[in-house]
Design a protein around this motif. Structure first.
Motif, mmCIF file in Angstrom:
data_model
loop_
_atom_site.group_PDB
_atom_site.id
_atom_site.type_symbol
_atom_site.label_atom_id
_atom_site.label_comp_id
_atom_site.label_asym_id
_atom_site.label_seq_id
_atom_site.Cartn_x
_atom_site.Cartn_y
_atom_site.Cartn_z
ATOM 1 N N UNK A 130 -15.630 4.679 6.403
ATOM 2 C CA UNK A 130 -14.484 5.411 6.898
ATOM 3 C C UNK A 130 -13.459 4.561 7.486
ATOM 4 N N UNK A 131 -13.858 3.868 8.446
ATOM 5 C CA UNK A 131 -12.850 2.970 9.202
ATOM 6 C C UNK A 131 -12.338 1.820 8.354
ATOM 7 N N UNK A 132 -13.206 1.275 7.486
ATOM 8 C CA UNK A 132 -12.431 0.487 6.357
ATOM 9 C C UNK A 132 -11.711 0.880 5.302
ATOM 10 N N UNK A 133 -11.886 2.146 4.918
ATOM 11 C CA UNK A 133 -10.944 2.967 4.213
ATOM 12 C C UNK A 133 -9.443 2.969 4.979
ATOM 13 N N UNK A 134 -9.626 3.230 6.068
ATOM 14 C CA UNK A 134 -8.506 3.421 7.078
ATOM 15 C C UNK A 134 -7.674 2.146 7.127
ATOM 16 N N UNK A 135 -8.402 1.122 7.407
ATOM 17 C CA UNK A 135 -8.027 -0.106 7.553
ATOM 18 C C UNK A 135 -7.339 -0.763 6.368
ATOM 19 N N UNK A 136 -7.810 -0.474 5.217
ATOM 20 C CA UNK A 136 -6.984 -0.847 3.739
ATOM 21 C C UNK A 136 -5.985 -0.101 3.521
ATOM 22 N N UNK A 137 -5.879 1.108 3.785
ATOM 23 C CA UNK A 137 -4.678 1.911 3.617
ATOM 24 C C UNK A 137 -3.476 1.690 4.806
ATOM 25 N N UNK A 138 -3.928 1.318 5.835
ATOM 26 C CA UNK A 138 -2.977 0.862 6.841
ATOM 27 C C UNK A 138 -2.404 -0.412 6.292
ATOM 28 N N UNK A 139 -3.169 -1.506 6.035
ATOM 29 C CA UNK A 139 -2.721 -2.871 5.665
ATOM 30 C C UNK A 139 -1.706 -2.719 4.115
ATOM 31 N N UNK A 140 -2.194 -1.815 3.393
ATOM 32 C CA UNK A 140 -1.252 -1.719 2.264
ATOM 33 C C UNK A 140 0.097 -1.190 2.762
ATOM 34 N N UNK A 141 -0.177 -0.017 3.589
ATOM 35 C CA UNK A 141 1.309 0.535 3.990
ATOM 36 C C UNK A 141 2.080 -0.422 4.689
ATOM 37 N N UNK A 142 1.644 -1.426 5.421
ATOM 38 C CA UNK A 142 2.270 -2.355 6.453
ATOM 39 C C UNK A 142 2.974 -3.218 5.564
ATOM 40 N N UNK A 143 2.356 -3.731 4.503
ATOM 41 C CA UNK A 143 2.861 -4.707 3.592
ATOM 42 C C UNK A 143 4.067 -4.121 2.637
ATOM 43 N N UNK A 144 4.330 -2.549 2.418
ATOM 44 C CA UNK A 144 5.257 -2.149 1.783
ATOM 45 C C UNK A 144 5.988 -1.357 2.744
ATOM 46 N N UNK A 145 6.200 -1.456 3.940
ATOM 47 C CA UNK A 145 6.636 -0.332 4.790
ATOM 48 C C UNK A 145 8.165 -0.638 4.592
ATOM 49 N N UNK A 146 8.873 -1.805 4.200
ATOM 50 C CA UNK A 146 10.211 -1.834 3.950
ATOM 51 C C UNK A 146 10.817 -1.144 2.853
ATOM 52 N N UNK A 147 9.879 -0.998 1.970
ATOM 53 C CA UNK A 147 10.355 -0.472 0.703
ATOM 54 C C UNK A 147 10.656 1.280 0.692
ATOM 55 N N UNK A 148 9.657 1.623 1.701
ATOM 56 C CA UNK A 148 9.445 3.363 1.826
ATOM 57 C C UNK A 148 10.574 3.957 2.449
ATOM 58 N N UNK A 149 11.275 4.983 2.335
ATOM 59 C CA UNK A 149 12.239 5.468 2.709
ATOM 60 C C UNK A 149 12.198 5.977 4.145
ATOM 61 N N UNK A 150 13.017 6.121 4.978
ATOM 62 C CA UNK A 150 12.831 6.294 6.365
ATOM 63 C C UNK A 150 13.030 7.653 6.641
ATOM 64 N N UNK A 151 12.160 8.238 7.561
ATOM 65 C CA UNK A 151 12.379 9.527 8.070
ATOM 66 C C UNK A 151 11.295 10.665 7.516
ATOM 67 N N UNK A 152 10.246 10.287 7.381
ATOM 68 C CA UNK A 152 9.311 11.016 6.552
ATOM 69 C C UNK A 152 7.805 11.081 7.475
ATOM 70 N N UNK A 153 7.106 12.176 7.289
ATOM 71 C CA UNK A 153 5.870 12.160 7.792
ATOM 72 C C UNK A 153 4.766 11.907 6.735
ATOM 73 N N UNK A 154 4.077 10.901 6.251
ATOM 74 C CA UNK A 154 3.168 10.772 5.488
ATOM 75 C C UNK A 154 1.670 10.752 5.885
#
Length: 120
Positions: free
Chosen positions: A56-80
């Motif tokens: 479960x922690x590995x799953x959370x880690x890979x999701x967090x890493x993928x989000x971090x790499x795409x963070x600049x393209x995601x619109x601001x002002x959301x709960x995700x």
């Protein structure tokens, strides 16, 4: 993460599930809801069906890493809120990145659908 805080409050998770829009894939579901603030808030869940604590922690880690790499393209002002599905264990962060780029960002930039009012 640049424009992001971590969601920890269960009521915000539930609000995203109930009132937010979502986009899904065979490996992950992402719920999102505007929060009216100048930053995003992210929450990641992986249930016990996904495996033991290490998995479960590995799953959370890979999701967090993928989000971090795409963070600049995601619109601001959301709960995700990201919810891992059963076959996410075998996936890499590149698979999650493709989901975020191709589905999540596109859906977040799309205007919300209008609800029909019932007559009668």
């Amino acid at each position: 993460m640049l424009f992001t805080e971590v969601l920890k409050d269960n009521s915000v998770f539930l609000k995203c599930y109930r009132k937010g829009r979502y986009v899904s894939d065979s490996m992950i579901v992402a719920y999102f809801l505007p929060n009216g603030s100048p930053y995003n808030r992210i929450g990641i869940t992986a249930g016990k069906k996904q495996g033991n604590a290490v998995e479960r922690n590995r799953i959370k880690r890979i999701i967090r890493a993928a989000y971090r790499l795409n963070e600049t393209g995601i619109p601001i002002g959301y709960d995700i809120v990201f919810v891992g599905r059963n076959n996410i264990k075998e996936k890499k962060s590149g698979d999650i990145e493709r989901f975020i780029k191709k589905k999540l960002i596109r859906e977040m930039n799309r205007p919300p659908k209008r609800e029909k009012k019932n007559k009668g």
